[in-house]
Design an enzyme around this catalytic site. Structure first.
Site, short mmCIF file in Angstrom:
data_model
loop_
_atom_site.label_atom_id
_atom_site.label_comp_id
_atom_site.label_asym_id
_atom_site.label_seq_id
_atom_site.Cartn_x
_atom_site.Cartn_y
_atom_site.Cartn_z
N THR A 164 0.85 -1.18 0.00
CA THR A 164 0.00 0.00 0.00
C THR A 164 0.89 1.24 0.00
O THR A 164 1.84 1.31 0.76
CB THR A 164 -0.98 -0.02 1.20
OG1 THR A 164 -1.71 1.20 1.21
CG2 THR A 164 -0.29 -0.22 2.53
N GLU B 73 -4.98 -2.59 4.66
CA GLU B 73 -4.58 -3.17 5.96
C GLU B 73 -5.71 -3.98 6.60
O GLU B 73 -5.54 -4.59 7.64
CB GLU B 73 -4.16 -2.05 6.92
CG GLU B 73 -2.82 -1.41 6.61
CD GLU B 73 -2.92 -0.23 5.65
OE1 GLU B 73 -3.92 -0.15 4.91
OE2 GLU B 73 -2.00 0.61 5.64
N LYS C 86 -8.35 22.20 9.12
CA LYS C 86 -8.62 22.67 10.48
C LYS C 86 -8.70 24.18 10.47
O LYS C 86 -7.69 24.86 10.31
CB LYS C 86 -7.52 22.17 11.43
CG LYS C 86 -8.10 21.74 12.73
CD LYS C 86 -7.12 20.95 13.54
CE LYS C 86 -7.86 20.34 14.74
NZ LYS C 86 -6.94 19.82 15.71
N TRP D 40 -12.66 21.17 12.72
CA TRP D 40 -12.50 20.44 11.47
C TRP D 40 -13.58 20.79 10.46
O TRP D 40 -14.76 20.89 10.82
CB TRP D 40 -12.58 18.93 11.75
CG TRP D 40 -11.30 18.35 12.25
CD1 TRP D 40 -10.05 18.88 12.07
CD2 TRP D 40 -11.14 17.17 13.02
NE1 TRP D 40 -9.11 18.08 12.67
CE2 TRP D 40 -9.76 17.01 13.28
CE3 TRP D 40 -12.01 16.22 13.52
CZ2 TRP D 40 -9.24 15.95 14.00
CZ3 TRP D 40 -11.49 15.16 14.24
CH2 TRP D 40 -10.12 15.02 14.47
P1 AMP Z 1 -6.63 1.64 0.43
O1 AMP Z 1 -5.77 0.98 1.42
O2 AMP Z 1 -5.89 2.09 -0.79
O3 AMP Z 1 -7.83 0.81 0.11
O4 AMP Z 1 -7.16 2.97 1.04
C1 AMP Z 1 -7.87 2.96 2.23
C2 AMP Z 1 -8.41 4.33 2.48
O5 AMP Z 1 -9.30 4.71 1.43
C3 AMP Z 1 -9.24 4.45 3.73
O6 AMP Z 1 -8.45 4.62 4.88
C4 AMP Z 1 -10.08 5.66 3.43
O7 AMP Z 1 -9.34 6.86 3.67
C5 AMP Z 1 -10.32 5.53 1.95
N1 AMP Z 1 -11.61 4.91 1.73
C6 AMP Z 1 -11.89 3.64 1.44
N2 AMP Z 1 -13.21 3.46 1.27
C7 AMP Z 1 -13.80 4.65 1.48
C8 AMP Z 1 -15.14 5.13 1.47
N3 AMP Z 1 -16.17 4.35 1.21
N4 AMP Z 1 -15.34 6.44 1.75
C9 AMP Z 1 -14.31 7.27 2.01
N5 AMP Z 1 -13.03 6.88 2.03
C10 AMP Z 1 -12.77 5.58 1.77
#
Ligand code: AMP
Length: 542
Positions: A186, A331, A439, A444
């Site tokens: 990642t 993760e 912020k 926020w």
């Molecule tokens: P990844 O490891 O590339 O799948 O990214 C994970 C991150 O994507 C999460 O920690 C969120 O910040 C974002 N993410 C995943 N799904 C969503 C969702 N449905 N809405 C908003 N953010 C999301």
């Protein structure tokens, strides 16, 4: 006193054995890189996975060693999923949209022994082949007839030759269910990509959870087309859930444009799909422009980034497709929450139901979550305050591969980097990311809310909101917008669009129109790049 049930390890190979035995006739259909449509059954897939396991053993791949892939969603990739993990080795799915330097870094870090790739990625493999340290064999995932005449990769092997040379007799070995099964890197916003190493146990438990009706809802009667790539957190687990449930699988290969996807949806009577919002934007633009309808599609899972409310409304009202908004992380294998209704929502007015669907959702069994304040104190559910979102569970990472990145846990919980509220019914709503938070005056502002509103404007193609420095408030929101082709829209018109929709002090201070917003390898907006692009920007009067 122990229970008296059998001690059978949870192994990925058992999913394939089940699919072959109980759903052997169910089809797996793939759009191939070669250009045609390939179809076979779980029975044939299982036999070829066993041949492939023999072939990998003949190449000298040992248990726990890593086999890399650079591949689209397709049946050969699926065979690798099962052959590599099933044999006790580790499948390392590499994101082909990464820069070659990053591919070299992660292939070396993972110590990949073999790299299997679709021919589309030959130029990328040529760029990395002489530079990786551990890869002993390169395998082109094609047949002899399509092998490149001058691949510029010494001793390039042909996938179909390897499979054809072996017997389909192979006993899947039995081993500890905690054995590593697959590896996915990642890329955070900073530093080198980090490896997330899944186990057989975590994968099988995650598969049980996501197949449930209130999660991704997979059944033997479904035809599932995962648009989400198999190189991005194992296509959210769908290649495993399809085998567990006996669903038909449809793989789009490299055809991810609206037209190719739509044709496959219709030809294979797809009922369920899954992908990031940017993919659906392209598909909806195509079906809209051509005045088409989906004849079989009932549900689609949208996740990876926030699903704009305008999108779930459009899917429902114009196409009768129910959006399942889901949230997770690499993760977390990845699924954590899904915005599935509870009984009390079913009778709600439609607007209120959309509001439930737009949240990231409630935790699936197996994932525990909480929000905490900056001092780490747990915040109540149902309150107005957002906090850092922490998770734990048997398919949540405990540390990164080789320990890189130190100890990521906080008191036994994994900090997601997302900032969220949880309502009294347990539905989580992401209001921001800690790395992206705006912020203003100590409060926020939710950049995602501001983006969703902008994206509901008919002249906006895509919008991103970032924090920019402000002398009084410390930070203020700046909206960066790509207009739809041919559409006209001024800064004043867009800012007026916010009136009445949010607290006045949340209104972005300015709008910058750009030609494109940088998107990452998985289709997400890269706000760090955007911030870099706009580093010399100053707010009017600031
Ligand atoms: P990844 O490891 O590339 O799948 O990214 C994970 C991150 O994507 C999460 O920690 C969120 O910040 C974002 N993410 C995943 N799904 C969503 C969702 N449905 N809405 C908003 N953010 C999301």
């Amino acid at each position: 006193m122990n229970g008296l049930m059998m001690q059978q390890p949870l192994l990925i190979s058992s999913l394939l054995v089940h699919a072959e035995r109980h759903h052997g006739d169910r089809e797996v259909v793939s759009r191939r890189v070669e250009g045609d449509i390939h179809r076979y059954t779980y029975r044939e897939m299982a036999a070829r996975a066993r041949r492939l396991a023999n072939a990998l053993a003949a190449l000298g791949v040992k248990p726990s060693e890593r086999v890399g892939t650079l591949a689209w969603n397709g049946y050969r990739h699926m065979e690798l999923y099962y052959a590599v993990s099933g044999a006790g080795s580790v499948l390392h799915t590499i994101n082909p949209r990464l820069h070659p330097d990053q591919v070299v870094y992660i292939a070396d870090h993972a110590e990949d022994q073999v790299l299997c790739f679709d021919l589309s990625f030959l130029p990328l493999v040529q760029a990395v082949a002489g530079r990786t340290k551990t890869i002993r064999h390169f395998v082109a995932m094609t047949d002899r007839a399509h092998m490149p005449a001058d691949p510029k990769i010494p001793n390039l092997l042909c996938y179909e030759d390897l499979v054809a040379a072996e017997s389909d007799q192979y006993e899947w070995p039995e081993f500890d269910e905690n054995t590593a099964s697959s590896l996915c890197y990642t890329s955070g916003t900073t530093g080198n990509p980090k490896g997330v190493l899944y186990s057989h146990r975590s994968t099988v438990l995650h598969t049980f959870a996501i197949a449930l009706p209130d999660a991704l809802n997979c059944s033997a009667n479904d035809s599932i087309l995962p648009v989400v790539p198999m190189f991005h957190v194992n296509a959210w687990g769908l290649p495993y859930a399809a085998c567990m449930t006996g669903a038909k699988l449809v793989f789009p290969g490299p055809g991810l444009d609206g037209k190719s996807l739509y044709e496959l949806f219709e030809a294979e009577q797809v009922t369920v799909s899954a992908g990031v919002p940017t993919v659906w934007q392209a598909l909806l633009a195509y079906v809209d422009a051509n005045k088409l309808k989906f004849s079989s599609m009932r549900r689609t899972v949208v996740g990876g980034s926030a699903c704009p409310p305008a999108m779930l409304r459009k899917f429902a009202e114009d196409y009768d497709v129910h959006v399942l908004h889901a949230w997770g992380m690499t993760e977390m294998s990845p699924v954590g929450t899904v915005a599935a209704f509870k009984p009390q929502h079913l009778a709600l007015p439609v607007e209120q139901r959309y509001a439930v669907m737009a949240k990231q959702g409630r935790a699936v069994y197996g994932v525990d979550m909480k929000i905490v304040d900056p001092a780490g104190r747990e915040l109540p559910w149902g309150g107005p305050v957002s906090g850092d979102l922490l998770v734990r569970g048997p398919w949540v990472l405990s540390r990164y591969f080789k320990g890189d990145g130190g100890n990521p846990l906080r008191g036994g919980w994994f900090p997601t980097g997302d900032v969220a509220r949880i309502d009294a019914e347990g539905y989580m709503l992401i209001t921001d990311r800690s790395k992206d938070v705006i912020k203003s005056g100590g409060e926020w502002i939710g950049s995602i809310d501001l983006e969703n509103i902008a994206m509901a404007h008919p002249a906006v193609a895509i919008a991103a909101c970032i924090a920019v420095p402000h002398p009084k408030w410390d930070e203020r929101p700046l909206l960066v917008v790509v207009r739809r082709p041919g559409a006209e829209l001024t800064r004043e018109e867009l800012l007026a669009f916010y009136e009445g929709k949010i607290a006045k002090w949340w209104t972005p201070d300015d709008v910058v129109f750009v030609d494109a917003i940088p998107l990452g390898a998985t289709g997400k907006m890269q706000k760090n790049k955007l911030r870099e692009m706009l580093k010399d920007y100053r707010l009017p009067g600031a």
